[in-house]
Design a protein around this motif. Sequence first.
Motif, PDB file in Angstrom:
ATOM      1  N   ILE A 145       0.823  -1.209   0.000  1.00  0.00           N
ATOM      2  CA  ILE A 145       0.000   0.000   0.000  1.00  0.00           C
ATOM      3  C   ILE A 145       0.859   1.261   0.000  1.00  0.00           C
ATOM      4  N   ASP A 146       1.937   1.265   0.793  1.00  0.00           N
ATOM      5  CA  ASP A 146       2.720   2.483   1.002  1.00  0.00           C
ATOM      6  C   ASP A 146       3.999   2.529   0.169  1.00  0.00           C
ATOM      7  N   ASN A 147       4.128   1.610  -0.790  1.00  0.00           N
ATOM      8  CA  ASN A 147       5.212   1.641  -1.776  1.00  0.00           C
ATOM      9  C   ASN A 147       6.606   1.582  -1.138  1.00  0.00           C
ATOM     10  N   ASP A 148       6.732   0.769  -0.074  1.00  0.00           N
ATOM     11  CA  ASP A 148       8.031   0.614   0.571  1.00  0.00           C
ATOM     12  C   ASP A 148       8.622  -0.769   0.332  1.00  0.00           C
ATOM     13  N   ASN A 149       8.096  -1.475  -0.688  1.00  0.00           N
ATOM     14  CA  ASN A 149       8.644  -2.753  -1.151  1.00  0.00           C
ATOM     15  C   ASN A 149       8.451  -3.912  -0.187  1.00  0.00           C
ATOM     16  N   ASP A 150       7.423  -3.822   0.654  1.00  0.00           N
ATOM     17  CA  ASP A 150       7.000  -5.002   1.403  1.00  0.00           C
ATOM     18  C   ASP A 150       5.479  -5.079   1.364  1.00  0.00           C
ATOM     19  N   LEU A 151       4.946  -6.215   1.755  1.00  0.00           N
ATOM     20  CA  LEU A 151       3.514  -6.471   1.612  1.00  0.00           C
ATOM     21  C   LEU A 151       2.768  -6.095   2.876  1.00  0.00           C
ATOM     22  N   ASP A 152       1.853  -5.138   2.748  1.00  0.00           N
ATOM     23  CA  ASP A 152       0.962  -4.749   3.827  1.00  0.00           C
ATOM     24  C   ASP A 152      -0.312  -5.583   3.742  1.00  0.00           C
ATOM     25  N   LEU A 153      -1.142  -5.491   4.775  1.00  0.00           N
ATOM     26  CA  LEU A 153      -2.398  -6.233   4.802  1.00  0.00           C
ATOM     27  C   LEU A 153      -3.563  -5.269   4.601  1.00  0.00           C
ATOM     28  N   PHE A 154      -4.311  -5.482   3.536  1.00  0.00           N
ATOM     29  CA  PHE A 154      -5.491  -4.670   3.245  1.00  0.00           C
ATOM     30  C   PHE A 154      -6.739  -5.477   3.610  1.00  0.00           C
ATOM     31  N   ILE A 155      -7.718  -4.817   4.264  1.00  0.00           N
ATOM     32  CA  ILE A 155      -8.970  -5.482   4.637  1.00  0.00           C
ATOM     33  C   ILE A 155     -10.146  -4.561   4.329  1.00  0.00           C
ATOM     34  N   ALA A 156     -11.187  -5.142   3.745  1.00  0.00           N
ATOM     35  CA  ALA A 156     -12.458  -4.449   3.571  1.00  0.00           C
ATOM     36  C   ALA A 156     -13.442  -5.020   4.580  1.00  0.00           C
ATOM     37  N   PHE A 157     -13.991  -4.165   5.427  1.00  0.00           N
ATOM     38  CA  PHE A 157     -14.960  -4.565   6.445  1.00  0.00           C
ATOM     39  C   PHE A 157     -16.364  -4.183   6.008  1.00  0.00           C
ATOM     40  N   TYR A 158     -17.304  -5.038   6.342  1.00  0.00           N
ATOM     41  CA  TYR A 158     -18.712  -4.750   6.044  1.00  0.00           C
ATOM     42  C   TYR A 158     -19.497  -4.728   7.344  1.00  0.00           C
ATOM     43  N   GLN A 159     -20.221  -3.653   7.557  1.00  0.00           N
ATOM     44  CA  GLN A 159     -21.150  -3.562   8.667  1.00  0.00           C
ATOM     45  C   GLN A 159     -22.535  -3.233   8.123  1.00  0.00           C
ATOM     46  N   THR A 160     -23.546  -3.293   8.946  1.00  0.00           N
ATOM     47  CA  THR A 160     -24.924  -3.111   8.485  1.00  0.00           C
ATOM     48  C   THR A 160     -25.121  -1.777   7.773  1.00  0.00           C
ATOM     49  N   PHE A 161     -24.486  -0.720   8.273  1.00  0.00           N
ATOM     50  CA  PHE A 161     -24.710   0.597   7.700  1.00  0.00           C
ATOM     51  C   PHE A 161     -23.420   1.247   7.191  1.00  0.00           C
ATOM     52  N   SER A 162     -22.370   0.472   6.981  1.00  0.00           N
ATOM     53  CA  SER A 162     -21.134   1.102   6.523  1.00  0.00           C
ATOM     54  C   SER A 162     -20.184   0.072   5.910  1.00  0.00           C
ATOM     55  N   ILE A 163     -19.276   0.602   5.088  1.00  0.00           N
ATOM     56  CA  ILE A 163     -18.163  -0.153   4.521  1.00  0.00           C
ATOM     57  C   ILE A 163     -16.888   0.575   4.936  1.00  0.00           C
ATOM     58  N   ARG A 164     -15.905  -0.178   5.360  1.00  0.00           N
ATOM     59  CA  ARG A 164     -14.656   0.427   5.811  1.00  0.00           C
ATOM     60  C   ARG A 164     -13.484  -0.285   5.166  1.00  0.00           C
ATOM     61  N   PHE A 165     -12.594   0.473   4.494  1.00  0.00           N
ATOM     62  CA  PHE A 165     -11.362  -0.067   3.928  1.00  0.00           C
ATOM     63  C   PHE A 165     -10.212   0.391   4.819  1.00  0.00           C
TER      64      PHE A 165
END
Length: 466
Positions: A145-165
């Motif tokens: 994600i931050d272009n520093d040449n290692d792998l970060d963890l991305f998560i998409a969360f789902y809730q009843t009234f919202s989505i959070r990345f």
Amino acid sequence: MRETLLTLCLLFFSNFLLGQFGPQQVISTSGDRPYRAYPVDINGDGNVDIVSASGLDTKIVWFKNLDGLGNFSSEIIIEQNSSYYLFDVIDIDTDGDFDIILEETGAPFRLYCMKNLDGNGDFGAPNLILDNIFDTLMSHNFVDIDNDNDLDLFIAFYQTFSIRFVYFENYDGMGNFSDEILLVDNSIYYISPLLEDIDQDGYKDLLTCIDEYAPAKFVWFKNFGEGNFGEEQEIYQFDFFQSDATSVITMKYVDINSDGKKDIIANCNNDDTVGLFEVWLENIDNQGNFYDPTDLFYVDAYDSYYDLDNDGDNDAIKKLWLSNQIIWNENINGLGNFETSRIITNDVINVAVVSASDLNNDGLLDIVSASYDDDKVAWYENTGILGFSEKEQPAITIFPNPVKGIIYLETEEEIESIAIYNSLGAKILTFSGTNQINVENLPQGIYLLKVLFSDGSATSEKIIKF
């Protein structure tokens, strides 16, 4: 010399690049309902091995490619524990070898890593890398994600009234992660996003689709670096009056028309009209601008794209649950014109996953599959480019053959393009809108000449250059 080449032709073309995929070669039936089959070099010997996982017997194993020719060992157990699910095979600690990522579903959700201790496929015990996730997960994957040449963890969360990345930074490049860093928080529903460099600035942007209360809308969020993302930018929304019931199931980001720009391929559904269909949004400028969708062809929602015939464009692989088949469609002109489906195998029952990799080191991508109900992990040798359309082939006469200089083509059909392939399946010459070509500068040998007609059909002929 001409007689010698003719003799070579008879011998050589029995193995020339016309043979589709070879018969199923079973790697293992020892797993109970295998659901993963990752082709990856686990032990660093330059040969592609297979990492697999099965559900009912809760095994995670790998199979060593013994000779680089696709002959595999019996299973080598990595882990056997009913609480783990194989999620990914990646280099989490940036040491040049592949580690195993496991997930433990339920509440809370947890992620573990089994590190490849010596680069030879000897793994450590599962090490907890993420804990106490009680929110509902929509998707997650590892990406820089931050272009520093290692792998970060991305998560998409789902809730009843919202989505959070969100993402968790791999702050030391060793697989140790920061606390949650919020990227996007919104009350509308997005489908699982892709992380792709949309504007070619070196940062992974967010590509997704709004799919709630209206016809679906494609959008993206620009990554400005260091985990800072901009506002939502619209790419395209289906017309309300024509397609109010259109939703998007999945998306892929792949170069369909061989112009060096990745396009959006979306599996869609419209309950009011056509049901399932697929559209293609062509990338205009690598800056987040795309043409309006055009219909492509129906495919299963889990299709993948690879250059299977080694001609420089992406073809499509499909697994068909109901007919228990794996098939592929050739991108016959490199412009997204996909021909009639070709069967790779029908010797599978409920295919879980299909991927492609060169298992026998011949420069061609073979197919790997795992299927639930016959317990098979198997592979299928790519014997070379097909080069033939399965449509009715127009009549054509090609002369002289063998040839020294000019080849003439006689046909009642309009010729769109001509391509010549060498014996390794590489495209070496192309011509457009002509019925004669000059091969005088080609070395002596045997070649495949493929003719594409304006109606989308194609035919191929073997030629001898002396």
